[in-house]
Write a protein that holds these residues in place. Structure first.
Motif, PDB file in Angstrom:
ATOM      1  N   MET A   1     -64.412  -0.945 -19.395  1.00 15.15           N
ATOM      2  CA  MET A   1     -63.576  -2.002 -18.827  1.00 15.15           C
ATOM      3  C   MET A   1     -62.172  -1.921 -19.435  1.00 15.15           C
ATOM      4  SD  MET A   1     -64.123  -6.150 -18.877  1.00 15.15           S
ATOM      5  CE  MET A   1     -65.802  -6.000 -18.287  1.00 15.15           C
ATOM      6  N   PRO A   2     -61.121  -1.819 -18.625  1.00 15.22           N
ATOM      7  CA  PRO A   2     -59.765  -1.693 -19.163  1.00 15.22           C
ATOM      8  C   PRO A   2     -59.378  -2.883 -20.035  1.00 15.22           C
ATOM      9  CG  PRO A   2     -59.806  -1.150 -16.826  1.00 15.22           C
ATOM     10  CD  PRO A   2     -61.147  -1.732 -17.153  1.00 15.22           C
ATOM     11  N   THR A   3     -58.719  -2.577 -21.141  1.00 13.51           N
ATOM     12  CA  THR A   3     -58.263  -3.646 -22.028  1.00 13.51           C
ATOM     13  C   THR A   3     -57.270  -4.554 -21.319  1.00 13.51           C
ATOM     14  OG1 THR A   3     -58.539  -2.139 -23.905  1.00 13.51           O
ATOM     15  CG2 THR A   3     -57.243  -4.121 -24.278  1.00 13.51           C
ATOM     16  N   GLU A   4     -56.437  -3.977 -20.442  1.00 14.08           N
ATOM     17  CA  GLU A   4     -55.453  -4.789 -19.708  1.00 14.08           C
ATOM     18  C   GLU A   4     -56.124  -5.867 -18.865  1.00 14.08           C
ATOM     19  OE1 GLU A   4     -55.758  -1.566 -19.689  1.00 14.08           O
ATOM     20  OE2 GLU A   4     -53.845  -0.498 -19.704  1.00 14.08           O
ATOM     21  N   LEU A   5     -57.290  -5.532 -18.298  1.00 10.73           N
ATOM     22  CA  LEU A   5     -57.995  -6.508 -17.471  1.00 10.73           C
ATOM     23  C   LEU A   5     -58.509  -7.660 -18.320  1.00 10.73           C
ATOM     24  CD1 LEU A   5     -59.068  -7.202 -14.658  1.00 10.73           C
ATOM     25  CD2 LEU A   5     -61.094  -5.854 -15.178  1.00 10.73           C
ATOM     26  N   ARG A   6     -59.032  -7.342 -19.487  1.00 10.32           N
ATOM     27  CA  ARG A   6     -59.500  -8.415 -20.375  1.00 10.32           C
ATOM     28  C   ARG A   6     -58.336  -9.262 -20.878  1.00 10.32           C
ATOM     29  NH1 ARG A   6     -63.015  -5.478 -24.782  1.00 10.32           N
ATOM     30  NH2 ARG A   6     -61.997  -3.583 -24.059  1.00 10.32           N
ATOM     31  N   ASP A   7     -57.205  -8.605 -21.190  1.00 13.32           N
ATOM     32  CA  ASP A   7     -56.033  -9.366 -21.638  1.00 13.32           C
ATOM     33  C   ASP A   7     -55.511 -10.282 -20.532  1.00 13.32           C
ATOM     34  OD1 ASP A   7     -56.222  -8.108 -24.052  1.00 13.32           O
ATOM     35  OD2 ASP A   7     -54.692  -6.590 -23.608  1.00 13.32           O
ATOM     36  N   ALA A   8     -55.509  -9.786 -19.299  1.00 13.12           N
ATOM     37  CA  ALA A   8     -55.053 -10.616 -18.185  1.00 13.12           C
ATOM     38  C   ALA A   8     -55.953 -11.836 -18.007  1.00 13.12           C
ATOM     39  CB  ALA A   8     -55.025  -9.791 -16.896  1.00 13.12           C
ATOM     40  N   ALA A   9     -57.268 -11.630 -18.131  1.00  9.26           N
ATOM     41  CA  ALA A   9     -58.196 -12.760 -18.023  1.00  9.26           C
ATOM     42  C   ALA A   9     -57.946 -13.777 -19.128  1.00  9.26           C
ATOM     43  CB  ALA A   9     -59.633 -12.246 -18.066  1.00  9.26           C
ATOM     44  N   ASP A  10     -57.673 -13.308 -20.354  1.00  7.54           N
ATOM     45  CA  ASP A  10     -57.376 -14.229 -21.450  1.00  7.54           C
ATOM     46  C   ASP A  10     -56.079 -14.988 -21.201  1.00  7.54           C
ATOM     47  OD1 ASP A  10     -59.666 -13.459 -22.770  1.00  7.54           O
ATOM     48  OD2 ASP A  10     -58.663 -11.936 -23.994  1.00  7.54           O
TER      49      ASP A  10
ATOM     50  N   ARG B   1     -61.102   6.759 -21.150  1.00  5.01           N
ATOM     51  CA  ARG B   1     -61.057   5.407 -20.583  1.00  5.01           C
ATOM     52  C   ARG B   1     -59.824   5.257 -19.697  1.00  5.01           C
ATOM     53  NH1 ARG B   1     -63.541   1.123 -23.520  1.00  5.01           N
ATOM     54  NH2 ARG B   1     -61.643  -0.087 -23.219  1.00  5.01           N
ATOM     55  N   ILE B   2     -59.958   4.520 -18.608  1.00  3.60           N
ATOM     56  CA  ILE B   2     -58.846   4.315 -17.671  1.00  3.60           C
ATOM     57  C   ILE B   2     -58.068   3.080 -18.100  1.00  3.60           C
ATOM     58  CG2 ILE B   2     -58.201   3.971 -15.261  1.00  3.60           C
ATOM     59  CD1 ILE B   2     -59.422   6.657 -15.836  1.00  3.60           C
ATOM     60  N   GLU B   3     -57.076   3.270 -18.948  1.00  3.74           N
ATOM     61  CA  GLU B   3     -56.213   2.180 -19.372  1.00  3.74           C
ATOM     62  C   GLU B   3     -54.962   2.764 -20.000  1.00  3.74           C
ATOM     63  OE1 GLU B   3     -58.426  -0.186 -22.031  1.00  3.74           O
ATOM     64  OE2 GLU B   3     -58.802   1.393 -23.473  1.00  3.74           O
ATOM     65  N   ASN B   4     -53.968   1.927 -20.194  1.00  3.56           N
ATOM     66  CA  ASN B   4     -52.672   2.375 -20.688  1.00  3.56           C
ATOM     67  C   ASN B   4     -52.541   2.308 -22.199  1.00  3.56           C
ATOM     68  OD1 ASN B   4     -51.689   2.858 -18.084  1.00  3.56           O
ATOM     69  ND2 ASN B   4     -51.152   0.681 -17.822  1.00  3.56           N
ATOM     70  N   GLN B   5     -53.530   1.750 -22.874  1.00  2.70           N
ATOM     71  CA  GLN B   5     -53.470   1.646 -24.320  1.00  2.70           C
ATOM     72  C   GLN B   5     -54.857   1.909 -24.888  1.00  2.70           C
ATOM     73  OE1 GLN B   5     -52.221  -2.328 -25.212  1.00  2.70           O
ATOM     74  NE2 GLN B   5     -53.954  -3.299 -24.216  1.00  2.70           N
ATOM     75  N   PRO B   6     -54.938   2.435 -26.112  1.00  5.34           N
ATOM     76  CA  PRO B   6     -56.258   2.718 -26.695  1.00  5.34           C
ATOM     77  C   PRO B   6     -57.027   1.435 -26.952  1.00  5.34           C
ATOM     78  CG  PRO B   6     -54.521   3.006 -28.320  1.00  5.34           C
ATOM     79  CD  PRO B   6     -53.828   2.791 -26.999  1.00  5.34           C
ATOM     80  N   SER B   7     -58.359   1.558 -26.989  1.00  9.69           N
ATOM     81  CA  SER B   7     -59.196   0.391 -27.243  1.00  9.69           C
ATOM     82  C   SER B   7     -58.964  -0.106 -28.662  1.00  9.69           C
ATOM     83  CB  SER B   7     -60.669   0.747 -27.042  1.00  9.69           C
ATOM     84  OG  SER B   7     -61.028   1.855 -27.846  1.00  9.69           O
TER      85      SER B   7
ATOM     86  N   PHE C   1     -63.160  11.302 -15.670  1.00  8.90           N
ATOM     87  CA  PHE C   1     -63.444   9.931 -15.256  1.00  8.90           C
ATOM     88  C   PHE C   1     -64.943   9.636 -15.331  1.00  8.90           C
ATOM     89  CE2 PHE C   1     -64.539   6.841 -11.945  1.00  8.90           C
ATOM     90  CZ  PHE C   1     -63.749   5.771 -12.335  1.00  8.90           C
ATOM     91  N   ALA C   2     -65.777  10.643 -15.022  1.00  7.04           N
ATOM     92  CA  ALA C   2     -67.232  10.444 -15.011  1.00  7.04           C
ATOM     93  C   ALA C   2     -67.866  10.585 -16.378  1.00  7.04           C
ATOM     94  CB  ALA C   2     -67.874  11.456 -14.047  1.00  7.04           C
ATOM     95  N   MET C   3     -67.117  11.024 -17.385  1.00  9.44           N
ATOM     96  CA  MET C   3     -67.724  11.385 -18.661  1.00  9.44           C
ATOM     97  C   MET C   3     -68.355  10.206 -19.408  1.00  9.44           C
ATOM     98  SD  MET C   3     -68.579  13.987 -20.265  1.00  9.44           S
ATOM     99  CE  MET C   3     -67.622  15.107 -19.238  1.00  9.44           C
ATOM    100  N   PRO C   4     -67.684   9.048 -19.591  1.00  9.90           N
ATOM    101  CA  PRO C   4     -68.318   7.965 -20.374  1.00  9.90           C
ATOM    102  C   PRO C   4     -69.675   7.523 -19.827  1.00  9.90           C
ATOM    103  CG  PRO C   4     -65.968   7.558 -20.152  1.00  9.90           C
ATOM    104  CD  PRO C   4     -66.285   8.714 -19.240  1.00  9.90           C
ATOM    105  N   PRO C   5     -69.789   7.183 -18.520  1.00  7.35           N
ATOM    106  CA  PRO C   5     -71.137   6.810 -18.048  1.00  7.35           C
ATOM    107  C   PRO C   5     -72.121   7.966 -18.070  1.00  7.35           C
ATOM    108  CG  PRO C   5     -69.589   6.906 -16.210  1.00  7.35           C
ATOM    109  CD  PRO C   5     -68.784   7.012 -17.452  1.00  7.35           C
ATOM    110  N   LEU C   6     -71.628   9.201 -17.898  1.00  9.87           N
ATOM    111  CA  LEU C   6     -72.534  10.342 -17.927  1.00  9.87           C
ATOM    112  C   LEU C   6     -73.165  10.503 -19.309  1.00  9.87           C
ATOM    113  CD1 LEU C   6     -73.752  12.809 -16.519  1.00  9.87           C
ATOM    114  CD2 LEU C   6     -71.727  14.113 -17.207  1.00  9.87           C
TER     115      LEU C   6
END
Length: 466
Positions: free
Chosen positions: A353-362, A162-168, A78-83
């Motif tokens: 940022m999870p793709t699901e969150l961006r899709d929900a906003a759209d 990345r914390i999401e259910n589908q690849p970017s 979980f810490a790897m991308p920002p690290l």
């Protein structure tokens, strides 16, 4: 503690380890560069550990993972991308401080180690612009090389966490990572390590049921012992500093240092605020576009690694020509290398940022300022706080360089604690160096306690991915 302040004290100890040899000075240089790099990565990893989604921790307990397995299977990924992004910033920060680490001056003693840092210092002393441009070109080439061989593969590899259910939609790519993944030799060399790690997960038998899903109790005995040790060490250190400094220092010296510290603190606060307004939206825009990130990444690394004293000729010339106030116009040099902490951390937050969150906003038609307020800024806020804290500390450090600018025989001074420490270091006045370090450390700790720590807790409680 200001790196460029305590190196003037620690270099004596390092030189005593190898009298008459260059090894002591090399150790002092490595120590200074290490301290400029380590805390940024430590802050990033700490922030990630504090914001691990609760459902991941519960899943680990339900599967009976011991603490060691949870660290490597949940917390570290979980810490790897920002690290990784903060590793890039730490590398650039090391370049920023290498000029003063390789050319150590204390009193009448100057130690120049072989390297590009001391090369730049000599070029500035001799007012050789062509040599400075050669150094800049060399830095650019080296940064591009290790960006391709090290950081671009790491960013592409860290995308899997990345914390999401589908690849970017746009996954980062790296030819080095592709080569390593297809290499049978690498698979053979890493197989024993992989087997050892997997074996270590089973050192503690799995436990299922209520005990597995219940949160672990936190004992207070370890905290009490830890803080007691810190209190004893802090009291002993304060007593030694007092005995060292009180012989030739007066209360007026302390008052002068405190007043100069206020001036430097005002500069730090104003500059961090301006850098936040500029680089937070830029970082979000770049982090959400992996194709753009690939182009911005090496440019940002180069700008972050750009030593402030390379701009001294331009700064001194303009200030003298236009008869400007050094207290104002030397200040931007303080944030020259530290503003990138904010940009790198915000890019790291936006890229996770999870793709699901961006899709929900759209889907809900969330756009404009509402999107920034409800989606983008909350997602990157914990990462921004980490970047702002390290940028603030780095600006205090950089004040020792930026508040005193020299070009040839012309030297400009801004009123501030950084110039106070720099002048005391040049004179070899260790008591005033220690006083300046103590006062600067005091201001940083107070600022952390009354502002940054509450902001950290707020980000941890309100903006976790759950």
């Amino acid at each position: 503690m200001p790196i460029l302040g305590f190196i003037s004290v620690t270099v004596v100890w390092f030189l005593s380890l190898a009298p008459g040899r260059i090894l002591g000075a090399e150790l002092a240089c490595v120590f200074a560069i290490f301290t400029s790099q380590a805390w940024n990565m430590a802050f990033s990893f700490y922030q990630s550990l504090r914001t691990v989604p609760p459902e991941l921790e519960e899943a680990g307990r339900m599967f009976g993972l011991n603490a060691w397995a949870r660290f490597w299977r949940i917390e570290a990924p979980f810490a790897m991308p920002p690290l990784v992004w903060n590793m890039m910033m730490s590398m650039a920060g090391g370049w920023f401080f290498v000029t003063l680490s390789e050319a150590i001056s204390v009193g009448s003693t100057t130690i120049a180690l072989p390297g590009i840092g001391s090369y730049i210092a000599v070029a500035i002393d001799e007012r050789d612009l062509s040599a400075i441009f050669y150094a800049i070109g060399t830095m650019l080439v080296v940064i591009l090389v290790y960006d391709q061989l090290l950081f671009r593969p790491l960013i592409a590899w860290a995308d899997r966490f990345r914390i999401e259910n589908q690849p970017s939609e746009e996954q980062p790519e790296s030819w080095v990572l592709t080569m390593l993944r297809r290499s049978r030799l690498i698979d053979t060399l890493t197989a024993p390590f992989d087997a050892m790690i997997r074996w270590s997960y089973r050192l503690q038998p799995a436990s299922f049921g209520l005990r597995a899903i219940a949160p672990e109790s936190k004992g207070r005995l370890g905290d009490i012992v830890w803080y007691a040790v810190l209190a004893v060490l802090g009291s002993y250190g304060a007593w030694r500093v007092y005995n060292f400094a009180h012989a030739n220092l007066t209360w007026s010296d302390l008052g002068e240092a405190m007043g100069l510290g206020v001036l430097t603190m005002i500069r730090v606060v104003v500059l961090i605020g301006l850098a936040s307004l500029i680089w937070t939206p830029v970082g979000i825009y770049v982090g959400l576009r992996p194709a753009l990130t690939r182009w911005v990444q090496p440019v940002a690394q180069f700008l972050a690694a750009f030593p402030a004293n390379i701009l001294f000729p331009l700064a001194v010339s303009l200030i003298v020509f236009w008869d400007l106030n050094p207290d104002i116009w030397l200040s931007p040099l303080m944030v020259l290398g530290t503003q990138w902490y904010i940009l790198f951390n915000v890019i790291a937050g936006a890229s996770t940022m999870p793709t699901e969150l961006r899709d929900a906003a759209d889907n809900f038609g969330v756009r404009g300022w509402l999107w920034w307020k409800k989606v983008a800024l909350p997602c990157v806020f914990p990462y921004y706080v980490t970047g702002a804290i390290t940028a603030s500390g780095g600006s205090w450090n950089a004040s020792i360089v930026a508040e005193v600018a020299s070009w040839g025989r012309r030297t400009l001074h801004a009123h501030g604690l950084g110039a106070y420490i720099a002048d005391a270091t040049t004179k070899g006045d260790f008591r005033h160096v220690v006083l300046g370090i103590a006062v600067m450390s005091f201001y940083v700790v107070v600022l952390n306690r009354i502002f940054w720590r509450p902001l950290y807790w707020y980000a941890e409680r309100k903006f976790r991915l759950t």
